[in-house]
Write an enzyme that holds these catalytic residues in place. Structure first.
Site, PDB file in Angstrom:
ATOM      1  N   SER A  24       0.832  -1.194   0.000  1.00 47.58           N
ATOM      2  CA  SER A  24       0.000   0.000   0.000  1.00 47.58           C
ATOM      3  C   SER A  24       0.875   1.256   0.000  1.00 47.58           C
ATOM      4  O   SER A  24       1.612   1.508  -0.944  1.00 47.58           O
ATOM      5  CB  SER A  24      -0.975  -0.046   1.177  1.00 47.58           C
ATOM      6  OG  SER A  24      -1.970   0.926   1.049  1.00 47.58           O
ATOM      7  N   ASP A  44     -10.384  -4.130  -5.163  1.00 48.79           N
ATOM      8  CA  ASP A  44      -9.763  -3.382  -4.071  1.00 48.79           C
ATOM      9  C   ASP A  44     -10.619  -2.158  -3.761  1.00 48.79           C
ATOM     10  O   ASP A  44     -10.882  -1.335  -4.641  1.00 48.79           O
ATOM     11  CB  ASP A  44      -8.348  -2.970  -4.511  1.00 48.79           C
ATOM     12  CG  ASP A  44      -7.525  -2.339  -3.410  1.00 48.79           C
ATOM     13  OD1 ASP A  44      -8.095  -1.636  -2.549  1.00 48.79           O
ATOM     14  OD2 ASP A  44      -6.303  -2.523  -3.428  1.00 48.79           O
ATOM     15  N   HIS A 102      -7.578  -5.311  -1.105  1.00 49.31           N
ATOM     16  CA  HIS A 102      -6.402  -4.549  -0.663  1.00 49.31           C
ATOM     17  C   HIS A 102      -5.719  -5.394   0.400  1.00 49.31           C
ATOM     18  O   HIS A 102      -5.963  -5.213   1.607  1.00 49.31           O
ATOM     19  CB  HIS A 102      -6.867  -3.202  -0.093  1.00 49.31           C
ATOM     20  CG  HIS A 102      -5.788  -2.174  -0.008  1.00 49.31           C
ATOM     21  ND1 HIS A 102      -5.357  -1.478  -1.101  1.00 49.31           N
ATOM     22  CD2 HIS A 102      -5.051  -1.735   1.034  1.00 49.31           C
ATOM     23  CE1 HIS A 102      -4.408  -0.631  -0.742  1.00 49.31           C
ATOM     24  NE2 HIS A 102      -4.210  -0.773   0.561  1.00 49.31           N
TER      25      HIS A 102
END
Length: 158
Positions: A53, A104, A134
């Protein structure tokens, strides 16, 4: 610190990076890694950037920079809504494993495709791996491990 979550750089809001802070923090991280490479006698071209991320986004900043010493990365759930038109270098020396989510909730499919395009348009060797959300899953870790083993064994053959 953003609402209790630690971040590598500031954002104005979800999906809108503070590019000045991103670049400043990227230079600071690169300087730190250069110091560590010198102190511990390793070549940054052998280092593998790994991030999830926000960490993957910071790795992208380091990888796309002109004259970047980095050549390998494993990225999970990245996005990079940053103008990179000033960056002109060919990145055919880069080898990347990128895990992205088809559903996601934080990174749209278009954002994931944008990340792929950033590297592919610069001729980087990209191995995409698709998951659902995610996340980092066991199958994505296994695929990244296999990618790295293959990359390592092929570089030894040269």
């Amino acid at each position: 610190n953003e609402n209790g979550a630690l971040r590598f750089f500031k954002r104005h809001r979800e999906g809108l990076f503070d590019e000045e802070d991103l670049n400043t923090r990227g230079r600071q991280l690169k300087d730190f890694l250069e110091e560590q490479a010198k102190a511990h006698q390793f070549d940054l071209s052998d280092a593998i950037l790994i991030g999830f991320s926000n960490g993957a986004n910071m790795a992208i900043n380091l990888l796309l920079a002109d004259q970047s010493p980095f050549q390998k990365a494993i990225l999970f759930a990245p996005m990079y809504p940053v103008d990179t038109s000033k960056l002109t270098e060919d990145k055919s020396h880069l080898n990347l494993f990128i895990s992205m989510g088809t559903e996601d909730p934080l990174v749209s499919l278009a954002d994931s495709q944008q990340v792929l395009s950033l590297f592919e348009s610069r001729r980087a060797k990209v191995t995409p791996f698709w998951v659902t959300s995610h996340e980092i899953r066991l199958d994505s870790l296994q695929a990244a491990k296999e990618w790295l083993e293959q990359l390592t064994s092929s570089s030894k053959e040269v």
